[in-house]
Scaffold this motif. Structure first.
Motif, PDB file in Angstrom:
ATOM      1  N   ALA A  29      21.914  36.363  16.726  1.00  0.00           N
ATOM      2  CA  ALA A  29      20.486  36.495  15.531  1.00  0.00           C
ATOM      3  C   ALA A  29      21.404  35.477  14.461  1.00  0.00           C
ATOM      4  CB  ALA A  29      20.119  38.010  15.538  1.00  0.00           C
ATOM      5  N   ALA A  30      22.521  35.921  14.309  1.00  0.00           N
ATOM      6  CA  ALA A  30      23.151  34.459  13.618  1.00  0.00           C
ATOM      7  C   ALA A  30      23.040  33.173  13.219  1.00  0.00           C
ATOM      8  CB  ALA A  30      24.397  35.048  13.173  1.00  0.00           C
ATOM      9  N   SER A  31      22.516  32.563  14.248  1.00  0.00           N
ATOM     10  CA  SER A  31      22.019  31.601  14.606  1.00  0.00           C
ATOM     11  C   SER A  31      20.328  31.205  15.361  1.00  0.00           C
ATOM     12  CB  SER A  31      22.700  30.500  15.549  1.00  0.00           C
ATOM     13  OG  SER A  31      23.051  31.143  16.673  1.00  0.00           O
ATOM     14  N   HIS A  32      20.200  31.835  15.814  1.00  0.00           N
ATOM     15  CA  HIS A  32      18.763  32.094  15.837  1.00  0.00           C
ATOM     16  C   HIS A  32      17.582  33.046  14.387  1.00  0.00           C
ATOM     17  CE1 HIS A  32      21.044  30.440  19.143  1.00  0.00           C
ATOM     18  NE2 HIS A  32      19.683  30.118  19.671  1.00  0.00           N
ATOM     19  N   ASN A  33      17.804  32.675  13.678  1.00  0.00           N
ATOM     20  CA  ASN A  33      17.354  34.276  12.262  1.00  0.00           C
ATOM     21  C   ASN A  33      16.013  34.009  11.763  1.00  0.00           C
ATOM     22  OD1 ASN A  33      18.266  31.944  11.215  1.00  0.00           O
ATOM     23  ND2 ASN A  33      20.062  32.818   9.974  1.00  0.00           N
ATOM     24  N   GLY A  34      15.505  31.450  12.111  1.00  0.00           N
ATOM     25  CA  GLY A  34      13.844  31.434  11.326  1.00  0.00           C
ATOM     26  C   GLY A  34      13.136  32.468  12.154  1.00  0.00           C
ATOM     27  N   VAL A  35      11.795  30.999  11.672  1.00  0.00           N
ATOM     28  CA  VAL A  35      10.049  31.786  12.416  1.00  0.00           C
ATOM     29  C   VAL A  35      10.471  30.707  13.676  1.00  0.00           C
ATOM     30  CG1 VAL A  35       8.084  31.354  11.581  1.00  0.00           C
ATOM     31  CG2 VAL A  35       9.436  31.546  10.014  1.00  0.00           C
ATOM     32  N   ASP A  36      10.846  29.804  13.872  1.00  0.00           N
ATOM     33  CA  ASP A  36      10.294  28.631  15.305  1.00  0.00           C
ATOM     34  C   ASP A  36      11.115  29.721  16.041  1.00  0.00           C
ATOM     35  OD1 ASP A  36       8.875  26.494  13.880  1.00  0.00           O
ATOM     36  OD2 ASP A  36      11.453  25.635  13.516  1.00  0.00           O
ATOM     37  N   ASP A  37      12.407  30.553  15.769  1.00  0.00           N
ATOM     38  CA  ASP A  37      13.157  31.006  16.710  1.00  0.00           C
ATOM     39  C   ASP A  37      12.277  32.461  17.058  1.00  0.00           C
ATOM     40  OD1 ASP A  37      15.748  29.358  17.678  1.00  0.00           O
ATOM     41  OD2 ASP A  37      16.145  30.344  14.739  1.00  0.00           O
ATOM     42  N   ALA A  38      11.396  32.898  15.966  1.00  0.00           N
ATOM     43  CA  ALA A  38      10.894  33.927  16.083  1.00  0.00           C
ATOM     44  C   ALA A  38       9.848  33.817  17.160  1.00  0.00           C
ATOM     45  CB  ALA A  38      10.516  34.913  14.783  1.00  0.00           C
ATOM     46  N   ARG A  39       9.717  32.383  17.131  1.00  0.00           N
ATOM     47  CA  ARG A  39       8.092  32.202  17.115  1.00  0.00           C
ATOM     48  C   ARG A  39       8.564  31.905  19.281  1.00  0.00           C
ATOM     49  NH1 ARG A  39       5.451  27.947  12.829  1.00  0.00           N
ATOM     50  NH2 ARG A  39       4.773  29.752  11.867  1.00  0.00           N
ATOM     51  N   ASP A  40       9.577  31.654  19.337  1.00  0.00           N
ATOM     52  CA  ASP A  40       9.800  31.253  21.134  1.00  0.00           C
ATOM     53  C   ASP A  40      10.186  32.800  21.367  1.00  0.00           C
ATOM     54  OD1 ASP A  40      11.089  29.523  22.880  1.00  0.00           O
ATOM     55  OD2 ASP A  40      12.767  30.425  22.363  1.00  0.00           O
ATOM     56  N   LEU A  41      10.599  33.640  20.588  1.00  0.00           N
ATOM     57  CA  LEU A  41      10.712  35.142  21.444  1.00  0.00           C
ATOM     58  C   LEU A  41       9.634  34.945  21.890  1.00  0.00           C
ATOM     59  CD1 LEU A  41      12.433  37.047  22.034  1.00  0.00           C
ATOM     60  CD2 LEU A  41      12.672  37.802  19.715  1.00  0.00           C
ATOM     61  N   ARG A  42       8.652  35.189  20.988  1.00  0.00           N
ATOM     62  CA  ARG A  42       7.043  35.770  21.281  1.00  0.00           C
ATOM     63  C   ARG A  42       5.928  35.190  22.404  1.00  0.00           C
ATOM     64  NH1 ARG A  42       3.496  34.869  15.828  1.00  0.00           N
ATOM     65  NH2 ARG A  42       3.845  33.470  16.737  1.00  0.00           N
ATOM     66  N   ASP A  43       6.630  33.855  22.737  1.00  0.00           N
ATOM     67  CA  ASP A  43       6.511  32.915  23.933  1.00  0.00           C
ATOM     68  C   ASP A  43       7.056  33.336  24.983  1.00  0.00           C
ATOM     69  OD1 ASP A  43       4.765  31.148  22.293  1.00  0.00           O
ATOM     70  OD2 ASP A  43       5.932  30.008  21.995  1.00  0.00           O
ATOM     71  N   ARG A  44       8.257  33.954  25.448  1.00  0.00           N
ATOM     72  CA  ARG A  44       9.285  33.905  26.193  1.00  0.00           C
ATOM     73  C   ARG A  44       8.922  35.970  26.322  1.00  0.00           C
ATOM     74  NH1 ARG A  44      15.117  32.844  24.702  1.00  0.00           N
ATOM     75  NH2 ARG A  44      15.404  33.469  26.686  1.00  0.00           N
ATOM     76  N   ALA A  45       8.843  36.824  26.080  1.00  0.00           N
ATOM     77  CA  ALA A  45       8.179  37.740  26.060  1.00  0.00           C
ATOM     78  C   ALA A  45       6.650  38.009  26.368  1.00  0.00           C
ATOM     79  CB  ALA A  45       8.210  38.210  24.621  1.00  0.00           C
ATOM     80  N   VAL A  46       5.695  37.180  26.866  1.00  0.00           N
ATOM     81  CA  VAL A  46       4.975  36.810  27.609  1.00  0.00           C
ATOM     82  C   VAL A  46       4.978  37.462  29.364  1.00  0.00           C
ATOM     83  CG1 VAL A  46       2.284  35.501  28.010  1.00  0.00           C
ATOM     84  CG2 VAL A  46       3.495  35.720  25.358  1.00  0.00           C
ATOM     85  N   PHE A  47       5.545  36.473  29.485  1.00  0.00           N
ATOM     86  CA  PHE A  47       6.269  36.474  31.071  1.00  0.00           C
ATOM     87  C   PHE A  47       6.473  37.703  31.962  1.00  0.00           C
ATOM     88  CE2 PHE A  47       6.713  31.952  28.986  1.00  0.00           C
ATOM     89  CZ  PHE A  47       5.576  30.783  30.212  1.00  0.00           C
ATOM     90  N   ALA A  48       6.452  38.136  32.643  1.00  0.00           N
ATOM     91  CA  ALA A  48       6.659  39.416  34.214  1.00  0.00           C
ATOM     92  C   ALA A  48       8.607  39.288  33.600  1.00  0.00           C
ATOM     93  CB  ALA A  48       5.465  39.379  34.710  1.00  0.00           C
ATOM     94  N   PRO A  49       8.685  40.834  33.925  1.00  0.00           N
ATOM     95  CA  PRO A  49      10.767  40.290  34.428  1.00  0.00           C
ATOM     96  C   PRO A  49      10.009  39.645  35.572  1.00  0.00           C
ATOM     97  CG  PRO A  49       9.394  42.657  34.059  1.00  0.00           C
ATOM     98  CD  PRO A  49       8.226  41.832  34.156  1.00  0.00           C
TER      99      PRO A  49
END
Length: 329
Positions: A29-49
């Motif tokens: 999180a120290a180097s991925h702490n912005g809005v764009d990183d949060a949006r990328d995380l949201r997109d990745r969370a959609v996919f199933a394990p």
């Protein structure tokens, strides 16, 4: 589950030496702490394990995420998909914004107790075939402050500075910056019998050998605490002061008896006050010498404890009381 089996593919992949799992994603999180990183995380969370029941996102150093980044994550954290779990790891939870903290469970990790840490570093030294002088490992555990990572870093430092696979006590004291036990004994002995010449000579050795006066006061306060424990617990002191050799315990028992319980309590209070006064002081040596002078002269202390310290000193001079320095009443 809360009890890993240790044999399934997921356990093997996530264990020490494993290759990692596709369903467990660790993000710095120290180097991925912005809005764009949060949006990328949201997109990745959609996919199933890929294989396991859950997809786990671990945000290390979560307090480094900006408020804007956390706000972008808020909806996902509040209503995550059933296959997603978040773990926010941080050493400063108070810096995580309240809206995120109120939507998460808190699991504070405790410091590792000294006894368990001492046993662990002893096992490591045996595994690495490193011989350690008596008294070194308790210093390492004390310097680590209950943190496994800090303790192991200090042990690595000592191993790197060792010669022929052996860690000498003198080398450990020098590398860790602690006061040598012999010097502490000299100071305590001089203070116990109110010998100004010996006490100030020992203080001068502290300064001349380049030691930090504040660190010396910390070590002296630690020794006074040990002596108070010895005076209060007698035979059971070894169970409280783990890692202390029988020889050291005998020395501390003798010192506690000469000092007296009231004198020890008064000296510890003076050392603690001096430690506070030395914070940011421009002349730490002056504070160190003034502290020594106050300990040597209970006559200048007009409190009840100062009077008790004077009585204890008089009793020692005329031989009243037992060898342990205890009085009735």
């Amino acid at each position: 589950t809360d009890t890993p089996c240790g044999v399934c593919p997921s356990c093997v992949e996530l264990a020490r030496g494993g290759g990692g799992s596709l369903d467990v994603i660790e993000i710095d999180a120290a180097s991925h702490n912005g809005v764009d990183d949060a949006r990328d995380l949201r997109d990745r969370a959609v996919f199933a394990p890929a294989r396991d029941r859950y997809k786990i996102f671990i945000l290390d150093e979560a307090h480094m995420v900006t408020p804007q980044g956390f706000n972008a994550l808020l909806k996902l954290v509040e209503e995550p998909p059933e296959h997603v779990k978040f773990i926010f790891a941080t050493t400063e939870p108070e810096k995580v914004i309240g809206t995120i903290r109120s939507r998460t469970h808190h699991y504070p990790f405790r410091l590792v107790p000294p006894a368990a840490m001492l046993e662990y570093v002893e096992q490591l030294c045996q595994q690495e075939s490193v011989s350690v002088a008596p008294g070194v490992l308790p210093l390492v555990v004390r310097a680590g402050g209950g943190s496994v990572r800090d303790t192991l870093s200090l042990l690595d430092q000592l191993m790197a500075g060792s010669e022929d696979g052996a860690i000498a006590y003198e080398r450990a004291v020098a590398l860790l910056g602690y006061t040598d036990a012999a010097l502490l004994d000299d100071v305590v002995d001089a203070l116990a019998v109110a010998d100004p010449a010996s006490a100030f000579a020992a203080i001068d050795r502290v300064v001349q050998t380049g030691q930090d006066p504040r660190r010396f006061v910390e070590d002296l306060l630690e020794r006074l605490r040990d002596l108070i424990v010895v005076a209060a617990t007698n035979e059971s002191a070894a169970a409280v002061l783990r890692g202390v050799s029988p020889e050291e315990l005998d020395t501390m028992t003798r010192q506690a008896g000469v000092f007296g319980a009231t004198g020890l309590s008064r000296a510890a209070d003076i050392a603690n006050r001096a430690l506070t006064d030395m914070t940011g002081a421009t002349s730490p040596r002056l504070h160190l010498e003034l502290m020594t002078a106050r300990m040597l002269v209970p006559e200048a202390d007009d409190t009840q404890r100062g009077a008790l310290a004077r009585v204890e000193r008089l009793e020692r001079r005329i031989g009243v009381g037992d060898a342990g320095g205890h009085r009735a009443g």
